[in-house]
Design an enzyme around this catalytic site. Structure first.
Site, PDB file in Angstrom:
ATOM      1  N   GLU A  38     -10.746  14.318   7.823  1.00 49.20           N
ATOM      2  CA  GLU A  38     -11.317  13.296   8.342  1.00 49.20           C
ATOM      3  C   GLU A  38     -11.632  13.160   8.995  1.00 49.20           C
ATOM      4  O   GLU A  38     -12.560  13.275  10.572  1.00 49.20           O
ATOM      5  CB  GLU A  38     -10.132  12.032   8.936  1.00 49.20           C
ATOM      6  CG  GLU A  38     -10.279  11.513   7.164  1.00 49.20           C
ATOM      7  CD  GLU A  38      -9.065  12.221   6.771  1.00 49.20           C
ATOM      8  OE1 GLU A  38      -8.480  11.785   5.712  1.00 49.20           O
ATOM      9  OE2 GLU A  38      -8.578  12.914   6.886  1.00 49.20           O
ATOM     10  N   PHE A  43      -7.775   4.630   4.890  1.00 48.86           N
ATOM     11  CA  PHE A  43      -6.669   3.501   4.986  1.00 48.86           C
ATOM     12  C   PHE A  43      -6.850   4.037   6.329  1.00 48.86           C
ATOM     13  O   PHE A  43      -7.273   4.536   7.440  1.00 48.86           O
ATOM     14  CB  PHE A  43      -5.611   3.617   4.339  1.00 48.86           C
ATOM     15  CG  PHE A  43      -5.822   3.634   3.016  1.00 48.86           C
ATOM     16  CD1 PHE A  43      -4.792   2.346   2.717  1.00 48.86           C
ATOM     17  CD2 PHE A  43      -5.863   4.421   1.927  1.00 48.86           C
ATOM     18  CE1 PHE A  43      -4.737   2.664   1.115  1.00 48.86           C
ATOM     19  CE2 PHE A  43      -6.019   4.188   0.724  1.00 48.86           C
ATOM     20  CZ  PHE A  43      -5.368   3.030   0.661  1.00 48.86           C
ATOM     21  N   HIS A  61       0.692   2.953   4.362  1.00 51.62           N
ATOM     22  CA  HIS A  61      -0.881   2.309   3.624  1.00 51.62           C
ATOM     23  C   HIS A  61      -1.363   0.652   2.931  1.00 51.62           C
ATOM     24  O   HIS A  61      -1.714   0.445   2.452  1.00 51.62           O
ATOM     25  CB  HIS A  61      -1.208   2.959   2.095  1.00 51.62           C
ATOM     26  CG  HIS A  61      -1.878   4.025   2.257  1.00 51.62           C
ATOM     27  ND1 HIS A  61       0.260   5.546   1.858  1.00 51.62           N
ATOM     28  CD2 HIS A  61      -2.151   4.937   1.272  1.00 51.62           C
ATOM     29  CE1 HIS A  61      -0.792   6.191   1.563  1.00 51.62           C
ATOM     30  NE2 HIS A  61      -1.802   6.455   1.335  1.00 51.62           N
TER      31      HIS A  61
END
Length: 675
Positions: free
Chosen positions: A401, A424, A470
């Site tokens: 990421e 998420f 999450h």
């Protein structure tokens, strides 16, 4: 001796090193002049930290002969040598360092945040943060079929950052035209390289990523030039990235005022004895490449240019305090009204349709993320798009990421409109740096010259048993960061319109979709999320709330999932004689407080329903704004239904207790009205 092309290059490199050294010597004199007898970092014409690169000139000087204006350079918090070598406007850079309005960023960036769009130069104060945006600039060049390249600089302290390793992997995987230059000056502030890594030669790190690694010993500018020449040729011809590691050094401390207690006593004296500028001067003279007269002209020319730059900076006015409020957002100009009613679509299909239409209309739009290609996105946001647009524009990424989201800054600076998916919102911790410190701030720190049209999509919300890592919403975290816009659709119509607006916006937009509203066949969702969606392109304004239900007794505010809870609660409250007005915020940033205040001014009461945490959250922000604007005019104190300040629990009874719901809203309003 007749001057060959290579000799001409060597003269330019030598001249660049002279200019860098003399510039920093002048800069240092001015910096320190008002900070005596006791060092005061805030005093003088140049406040703040000052990181000088004297001694590191060889690592950058090659750019003055091998790079073009359309090549991108991303540098570090020690940026002057790289900026000068890339051809950054010396007058305006000096004015920027002195905090003047005539600076490159009008005094908003300063010495660690130099931007010059004309030569595509940028730098940042976060260690390792230069690597991901260079990926983006290189990817933009590759997608457009150009031969421009990107160069990322980092020190030995950046070698152990995840961003560095992720970036090497992506650059090699995608065969990007990027050069990574590691300047090993042997000190990461006070920590010696041998104490931070067992690797003796930084270039061997390239082996693990299938790219060439070149090691330059002894701070040699000629060897650096020749290695860079091969790397540039390799990148321009489409052969991919190169890592160049140069052993260099700095003559001064990490920053001016650094007591340097960590350094051996005679180290600087020993380093000065092998000054690369003096060695190159001697070599050029000895080989007859320059004469003594030419050497004098080079030195005099550098001093003339430097004197002119400092005179320009001195004459430039200081900004006024209120100038600080400008350039947070780039101007935007888009508004498209739908002409048809359309048909009913679930939210995830409305999002996908919006992305598809914008990609059809603008070749600069692309989508990157984990499992967004053949899979269509874990939450369906890219359903059908891989087949339609191919792997270049619907781009699957590794689980990296920091690298791929950070690359969006470089893509945007190069003219693209990237959409990057953070699967998420809970995962933001691993990529918060590029979001918070570059994507959100680059427009401001560049004085409004560099736009960041980036869309960051992310799934939020609980209610289905995915527990604490999450299930968060984290609206307030993103809303707290200046420079970002944040939107949260609650239905299909807004989902499409807000996505179109986000892609067309010239600013970074965090697009947060609630998993429980998407209409996915494998997850429960309120049927009220599925609304009529026009087939054609249209926009929903960012920063404008929607009155979902008119009423006169109380205003209930929802965002995302809580909008549907509020609507259900309003119907039940109506049976008890309470007529509630419901507002769907749609945007967290900018927050439409005007619509909220008008509504509460009419109803006299307020309840905010929010799935985010209670402390320092959206509900507090709204109730504060309303209380301030309507002080003494409210019938009742504002109330809120929010999630308590504990991590999201897993077990269903605990999660249900934790989450807002319709009945909790009804009960609280009934208490407020004592019914």
């Amino acid at each position: 001796m007749e001057k060959s092309e290579e000799n001409e290059d060597l003269i330019t490199i030598y001249s660049t090193m002279i200019k860098i050294r003399k510039y920093e010597e002048k800069l240092r004199d001015i910096y320190l002049s008002d900070k005596k007898p006791l060092f005061n970092i805030a005093a003088g014409k140049i406040p703040g930290e000052m990181h000088l690169s004297a001694g590191q000139e060889p690592s950058a000087a090659w750019m003055s002969v091998l790079l073009r204006n359309d090549d991108f350079v991303y540098s570090t918090h020690r940026p002057h040598h790289t900026a000068i070598a890339k051809g950054v406007d010396l007058n305006r850079m000096t004015a920027e360092i002195m905090g003047k309005h005539g600076g490159l960023s009008k005094g908003k960036g300063g010495h660690m945040h130099i931007f010059d769009k004309k030569v595509n130069f940028a730098c940042a104060g976060i260690v390792g943060s230069s690597f991901p945006p260079a990926l983006g600039a290189a990817l933009a060049s590759k997608l457009d079929g150009k031969d421009s390249i990107a160069v990322a600089f980092g020190g030995d302290g950046s070698l152990n950052q995840g961003m560095f390793l992720e970036s090497l992997n992506l650059a090699s995987l995608w065969k990007l035209p990027v050069i990574f230059v590691i300047e090993n000056n042997d000190w990461a502030i006070s920590v010696e390289t041998k104490d931070s890594t067992p690797i003796k030669n930084d270039a061997i790190r390239a082996d693990g990523f299938g790219m060439p690694g070149v090691y330059i010993e002894n701070n040699d500018p000629v060897k650096m030039y020749k290695a860079a020449e091969k790397a540039v040729k390799r990148a321009r011809s489409g052969e991919g990235p190169t890592l160049i590691a140069i052993d260099t050094y700095r003559y001064y401390g990490h920053f001016e005022g650094d007591p340097e207690v960590y350094r051996p006593k005679n180290q600087v004296k020993e380093l000065l004895a092998k000054d690369p500028i003096k060695i190159m001067e001697s070599d050029l003279l000895k080989k007859g490449i320059i004469s003594k007269d030419e050497d004098d002209r080079i030195n005099n020319s550098a001093m003339e240019e430097i004197s002119q730059a400092f005179a320009f900076a001195e004459d430039s006015p200081l900004p006024v305090g209120s100038d600080s409020m400008d350039d947070v957002y780039a101007p935007v100009d888009y508004s498209i009204e739908p002409t048809t009613k359309g048909r009913k679509l679930p939210v995830y299909m409305a999002i996908s349709e919006a992305i598809s239409q914008e990609m059809e209309g603008n070749k600069d739009v692309l989508y990157m993320g984990e499992d967004v290609g053949k899979y269509g996105g874990i939450f369906g946001a890219t359903t059908g798009l891989f087949k339609k647009f191919g792997a270049e524009r619907i781009r699957d990424t590794p689980i990296s990421e920091s690298a791929f989201i950070g690359s969006a800054a470089g893509l945007a600076a190069a003219g693209k409109r990237p959409i990057v998916e953070l699967m998420f919102s809970d995962f933001v911790g691993v990529t918060l740096d590029p979001i918070m410190n570059q994507i959100a701030k680059n427009h401001y720190m560049s004085g409004g010259t560099v736009n960041m049209p980036v869309v960051i999509t992310t799934a939020v919300g609980g209610g289905y048993g995915d527990a604490a890592q999450h299930s968060q919403t984290l609206y307030s975290l993103f809303g707290h960061l200046p420079g970002l816009k944040v939107v949260v659709p609650s239905n299909s119509y807004d989902a499409k319109g807000l996505m179109v607006s986000a892609i067309k916006d010239n600013n970074p937009v965090v697009y947060m979709f609630h998993k429980g509203l998407l209409g996915l066949p494998w997850m429960p969702y309120p049927q009220s999320t599925v609304t009529e969606v026009p087939e054609e392109e249209y926009t929903v304004p960012i920063g404008k709330a929607r009155i979902a239900r008119e009423g006169k007794d109380i205003t209930i505010i929802g965002i995302g999932a809580t909008v549907h809870m509020a609507m259900e609660a309003a119907m039940e409250l109506e049976e008890n004689g309470i007529n509630a007005e419901v507002i769907d915020l749609r945007s967290i940033k900018p927050l439409d407080t005007d619509t909220v205040i008008r509504s509460v001014g009419k109803t006299g009461s307020l309840l905010v329903a929010d799935e985010d945490y209670a402390a320092f959250g959206l509900a507090s922000e709204i109730t504060s704004a309303v209380s301030h604007a309507l002080f003494g005019k409210l019938d009742k104190a504002p109330e809120s239904i929010v999630s308590p300040d504990v991590p999201v629990p897993y077990s269903q009874p605990m999660e249900k207790y934790w989450l807002p719901d319709t009945q909790k809203i009804v009960n609280r309003v009934m208490e407020m009205f004592k019914k």
